[in-house]
Design a protein around this motif. Sequence first.
Motif, mmCIF file in Angstrom:
data_model
loop_
_atom_site.group_PDB
_atom_site.id
_atom_site.type_symbol
_atom_site.label_atom_id
_atom_site.label_comp_id
_atom_site.label_asym_id
_atom_site.label_seq_id
_atom_site.Cartn_x
_atom_site.Cartn_y
_atom_site.Cartn_z
ATOM 1 N N ILE A 117 0.847 -1.199 0.000
ATOM 2 C CA ILE A 117 0.000 0.000 0.000
ATOM 3 C C ILE A 117 0.890 1.259 0.000
ATOM 4 O O ILE A 117 0.665 2.196 -0.771
ATOM 5 C CB ILE A 117 -0.958 -0.008 1.209
ATOM 6 N N VAL A 130 -6.131 6.016 -3.604
ATOM 7 C CA VAL A 130 -7.195 5.075 -3.227
ATOM 8 C C VAL A 130 -6.876 3.664 -3.722
ATOM 9 O O VAL A 130 -6.435 3.475 -4.861
ATOM 10 C CB VAL A 130 -8.566 5.550 -3.766
ATOM 11 N N VAL A 131 -7.095 2.696 -2.835
ATOM 12 C CA VAL A 131 -6.903 1.279 -3.163
ATOM 13 C C VAL A 131 -8.283 0.618 -3.192
ATOM 14 O O VAL A 131 -9.046 0.727 -2.227
ATOM 15 C CB VAL A 131 -6.016 0.582 -2.114
ATOM 16 N N SER A 133 -10.338 -2.827 -3.263
ATOM 17 C CA SER A 133 -10.221 -4.270 -3.027
ATOM 18 C C SER A 133 -11.627 -4.871 -2.991
ATOM 19 O O SER A 133 -12.610 -4.161 -3.191
ATOM 20 C CB SER A 133 -9.434 -4.538 -1.742
ATOM 21 N N ALA A 144 -3.981 -0.515 8.163
ATOM 22 C CA ALA A 144 -4.220 -0.312 6.727
ATOM 23 C C ALA A 144 -4.625 -1.630 6.060
ATOM 24 O O ALA A 144 -5.506 -1.641 5.189
ATOM 25 C CB ALA A 144 -2.991 0.284 6.048
ATOM 26 N N ALA A 147 -8.134 -2.085 6.814
ATOM 27 C CA ALA A 147 -8.963 -1.183 5.999
ATOM 28 C C ALA A 147 -9.141 -1.755 4.595
ATOM 29 O O ALA A 147 -10.207 -1.623 3.984
ATOM 30 C CB ALA A 147 -8.333 0.207 5.936
ATOM 31 N N ALA A 148 -8.107 -2.426 4.071
ATOM 32 C CA ALA A 148 -8.203 -3.035 2.745
ATOM 33 C C ALA A 148 -9.072 -4.291 2.777
ATOM 34 O O ALA A 148 -9.664 -4.678 1.768
ATOM 35 C CB ALA A 148 -6.810 -3.380 2.220
ATOM 36 N N PHE A 165 -9.684 3.616 1.078
ATOM 37 C CA PHE A 165 -9.976 2.229 0.695
ATOM 38 C C PHE A 165 -11.425 2.128 0.244
ATOM 39 O O PHE A 165 -12.302 2.790 0.796
ATOM 40 C CB PHE A 165 -9.682 1.277 1.857
ATOM 41 N N ARG A 166 -11.649 1.296 -0.760
ATOM 42 C CA ARG A 166 -12.974 1.147 -1.348
ATOM 43 C C ARG A 166 -13.155 -0.335 -1.668
ATOM 44 O O ARG A 166 -12.185 -0.981 -2.075
ATOM 45 C CB ARG A 166 -12.967 1.969 -2.646
ATOM 46 N N HIS A 167 -14.367 -0.844 -1.471
ATOM 47 C CA HIS A 167 -14.596 -2.281 -1.698
ATOM 48 C C HIS A 167 -15.669 -2.526 -2.738
ATOM 49 O O HIS A 167 -16.659 -1.812 -2.776
ATOM 50 C CB HIS A 167 -14.976 -2.962 -0.371
#
Length: 398
Positions: A117, A130-131, A133, A144, A147-148, A165-167
């Motif tokens: 990250i 922004v990551v 997952s 972190a 959060a992922a 983080f976004r899912h």
Amino acid sequence: MSHTDLVGSTGESCPLMGNYGPPQRLFVSGSGVELFDRDGNRHLDFLCGLAVTSLGHSHPAVTEAISVQAGKLIHVSNLFANEHQAPVAETINRLIDSGPGQVLFQNSGAESVEAVIKLARKFQGRGRHVVVSALRSFHGRTLAALAATGQPEKHEPFQPLPEGFRHVVWNDPDELERALSPEVGAVLLEPIQGEGGVNPADDSYLCAVRQMCDDRGILLILDEIQTGFGRTGDWFGFQHAGIRPDIVAFAKAVGNGMPVGGVWARTDVAAAFKPGDHGSTYAGQPLALAAARATLDTLVAIDAPSLVTEKGATLISMLTDLSGVTSVRGRGLLLAAELSPDALAGRSAADVARRCLDRGLVVNGITPTALRLAPPFIVTDAQLAEGVAVIGSVLEEN
Ligand SMILES: *Cc1c(COP(=O)(O)O)cnc(C)c1O
């Protein structure tokens, strides 16, 4: 056997924190597929310490490497080189086989995810941090990595978590595409969701994700912590889809039980880390890397992917033959057996796993209705049959 018997006491007088729940056994030795508790009871280990001890317990080559290294040099810090780092990194480069790359060693899976990250943020720069997952993913327990991890119920007690983080729904390219706004710098996926239930990505999904990332300059990071080093029947899970990642996080099996993890990245991405950007006192130390070197050399020598492909096919067919098993998913020797409502008879898969343990088989309930099986690669067909027979007898006893 009670908690008190195993660790001396319970509750506040117990010297250990309760975050793992009561332990079910106290194992004192292991050899190959077998584990022995302190009363000498034999167990077959079909879990490998959560997909870690792929070569089995006390593998002679790994034990020898650790013993010799412990007598020579255990630790010097990353101010200095050691004799194992470059050879292990070269082997990992070769096995990942995705063009020129470099390796940064870590001590665990979660640390490796933290490192990927940070690397992605450093490479992409502020504003593209922004990551994205997947829901039901698992990437570790540090803040972190948590959060992922796409399991909101695991987040709740620890809010606020780091932002960025976004899912998205697993295995759905359209969902993912909608999430790829300009602030997204990286997509982080497991080729098979391990802790989330052994949910394989479709090869076509990974190919579509690769294309979407290429089109937008987004980094594709694969979390191969559970799937790496032969477990799925290829050296890495992404290789089934024929794609190349930009970054890979690895850990678990690389040290056959010694704490080793790390990051592989495309050379131009790896160059984003400058001296002082990241580090860890123990990471890559001689003792851990001596174990990794012996582990990887042995995995290569036994041609782990073809062995796993063969053993995996045998195990799938044995499980499919059980009347209480409705389906088997996963790849190679990372499998989940879905149990029928009749066979469960009101029990959870965790209850079934506990009964298996009482009969000398280590597996775990990965969802309320499915058992996870991840035996060592050196398991014999007779041991596979013995373990599956235990599951069959537990499913019939309701
Ligand atoms: C186990 C696991 C982690 C976390 O590794 P630790 O060594 O427990 O920190 C992260 N990602 C995946 C896919 C895992 O299976």
